[in-house]
Design an enzyme around this catalytic site. Structure first.
Site, short mmCIF file in Angstrom:
data_model
loop_
_atom_site.label_atom_id
_atom_site.label_comp_id
_atom_site.label_asym_id
_atom_site.label_seq_id
_atom_site.Cartn_x
_atom_site.Cartn_y
_atom_site.Cartn_z
N ASP A 26 -25.58 -1.24 -42.71
CA ASP A 26 -26.92 -1.59 -43.19
C ASP A 26 -27.21 -1.15 -44.62
O ASP A 26 -27.68 -1.95 -45.44
CB ASP A 26 -28.00 -1.09 -42.23
CG ASP A 26 -27.81 0.37 -41.81
OD1 ASP A 26 -27.01 1.09 -42.44
OD2 ASP A 26 -28.47 0.79 -40.84
N MET A 68 -25.54 1.05 -37.96
CA MET A 68 -24.23 1.69 -37.99
C MET A 68 -24.05 2.66 -36.82
O MET A 68 -24.98 2.95 -36.09
CB MET A 68 -24.05 2.43 -39.32
CG MET A 68 -24.09 1.52 -40.54
SD MET A 68 -23.99 2.42 -42.10
CE MET A 68 -22.31 3.07 -42.04
N HIS A 69 -22.82 3.14 -36.67
CA HIS A 69 -22.46 4.30 -35.84
C HIS A 69 -22.44 4.07 -34.33
O HIS A 69 -21.94 4.92 -33.61
CB HIS A 69 -23.39 5.49 -36.13
CG HIS A 69 -23.63 5.78 -37.57
ND1 HIS A 69 -22.61 5.89 -38.48
CD2 HIS A 69 -24.79 5.96 -38.26
CE1 HIS A 69 -23.12 6.15 -39.68
NE2 HIS A 69 -24.44 6.19 -39.57
#
Length: 382
Positions: A234, A78-79
């Site tokens: 995730d 992520m991110h």
């Protein structure tokens, strides 16, 4: 019917072929490397993600008949800030989830949008996407002015596979640009970073269709009429895989870090204790998540430093000596890399307390196990 799952991790891309019963028929993976050109930096080339994905699917299609594949699901890290120009070209290496360069930008965003934690359900931290892009705006203005789309890592793969710009709610909630309760892009948070809704992908629930696999790729891999699902970040993907999707469901994930993941049917915030609140990967569901930064890594650290063969042998030693450890076990604070929930202190340090001349290696081993366990309990309480 069969299904393909693609997981874009930090250390590699993994693809799995599953049948209708949910059994994995075959799995293929390719490694990825991380570039750290400066202190606190962590980057990857999105083209490496795509090449690894193609290599996996090329191998999978050479070993299995993929003509019955109905859909492809995406999950992953992520991110990460993946920046594209108006022709879909990558503008710079993606800035990853574990990149720590944007601490100043976190403070700036928190000042610009004082109620950001209410909007997003989270404190703004350097790991999230928004401060990374603000850093680019301030430090690489020639790149920033060319940004047409900002994508998360797995959503870059979606674009390559289908030509569509889309993201699911669980992954989008980790950008700090999503109003997590309403499940819509937040224009004020975007504006604080010099962006607008046009710079963002369309939003979908994780179980929604987001487009079709390109014809050329269907031909390449022997597929036909394949739909791409929204997918998940995730942790949300892991929860769905474990059957964690109803309010009251929860799971504990033990890796380098430790995560407690609990499903809710409403948006709930506890940023005072650094609890994360995100959308889940299915409609009308959210989840709260506590994070401790050093969990299983504490066990590995002590096993290595104290001469145990491995963590397994350390645990066996503790179990074999349980009867006389209770009154002699010191206290261990497991903050080897700082701490998130509930203390939110990246500078927190690990400590052994209560050592005496009679303290042995096995006492300290048990202290490490107990310290990690109690820190996880702190997260659950939060």
């Amino acid at each position: 019917m069969m299904y393909v799952g693609i997981d874009l991790g930090t250390s590699g891309v993994k693809t799995v072929l599953m049948n209708d019963a949910g059994a994995v028929v075959r799995a293929v993976s390719r490694p990825l490397s991380v570039s750290m050109p400066h202190p606190l930096w962590s980057e990857q080339d999105p083209q490496d993600w795509w090449q690894a994905t193609c290599d996996c699917l090329d191998e999978l299609s050479s070993e299995e008949n993929l003509s019955k594949v109905k859909s492809i699901g995406l999950s992953g890290q992520m991110h990460g800030a993946t920046l594209l120009d108006d022709k879909g070209n990558v503008l710079r290496p993606a800035i990853l989830w574990n990149d720590g360069r944007s601490a100043e930008e976190c403070e700036e965003l928190s000042t610009l949008v004082p109620d950001s934690s209410v909007r997003t359900g989270n404190l703004i931290m350097a790991g999230f996407t928004a401060p990374k892009v603000l850093w680019v705006k301030k430090n690489e203005p020639e790149v920033f002015t060319k940004i047409s789309k900002v994508l998360l890592p797995k959503d870059f793969l979606r674009y390559q596979l289908s030509g569509e710009f889309g993201s699911d709610m669980s992954d989008a909630a980790g950008t700090m640009w999503l109003n997590t309760e309403s499940r819509t892009w937040d224009e004020e948070l975007l504006s604080a970073c010099g962006l607008n809704v046009d710079n963002m992908p369309a939003l979908y629930e994780g179980n929604s269709a987001t487009g079709n696999l390109k014809d050329a790729l269907q031909t390449r891999w022997g597929m036909q009429n394949v739909i791409l699902a929204g997918g998940a970040g995730d942790n949300a993907a892991g929860a769905i895989g474990c059957g964690i999707y109803e309010p009251g469901h929860a799971m504990l994930s033990l890796g380098t870090s430790g995560v407690y993941f609990a499903v809710t049917d409403r948006f709930t915030v506890n940023t005072a204790q650094a609890v994360h609140s995100f959308c889940h990967a299915i409609p009308n569901r959210w989840h709260m998540m506590s994070v401790m930064l050093s969990a299983a890594s504490c066990l590995d650290w002590y096993a290595c430093q104290s001469g145990y063969k491995d963590v397994g042998s350390m645990i066996e030693d503790v179990q074999a000596n349980t009867s006389h450890l209770d009154t002699q076990t010191p206290v261990f604070l497991p903050y080897l890399t700082g701490e998130r929930t509930p203390h939110n202190n990246p500078s927190a340090k690990a400590v052994f307390f209560g050592l005496s001349a009679s303290t042995k290696r096995v006492h300290m081993a048990r202290a490490v196990i107990e310290g990690v366990s109690m820190a996880l309990a702190d997260g659950i309480d939060s």
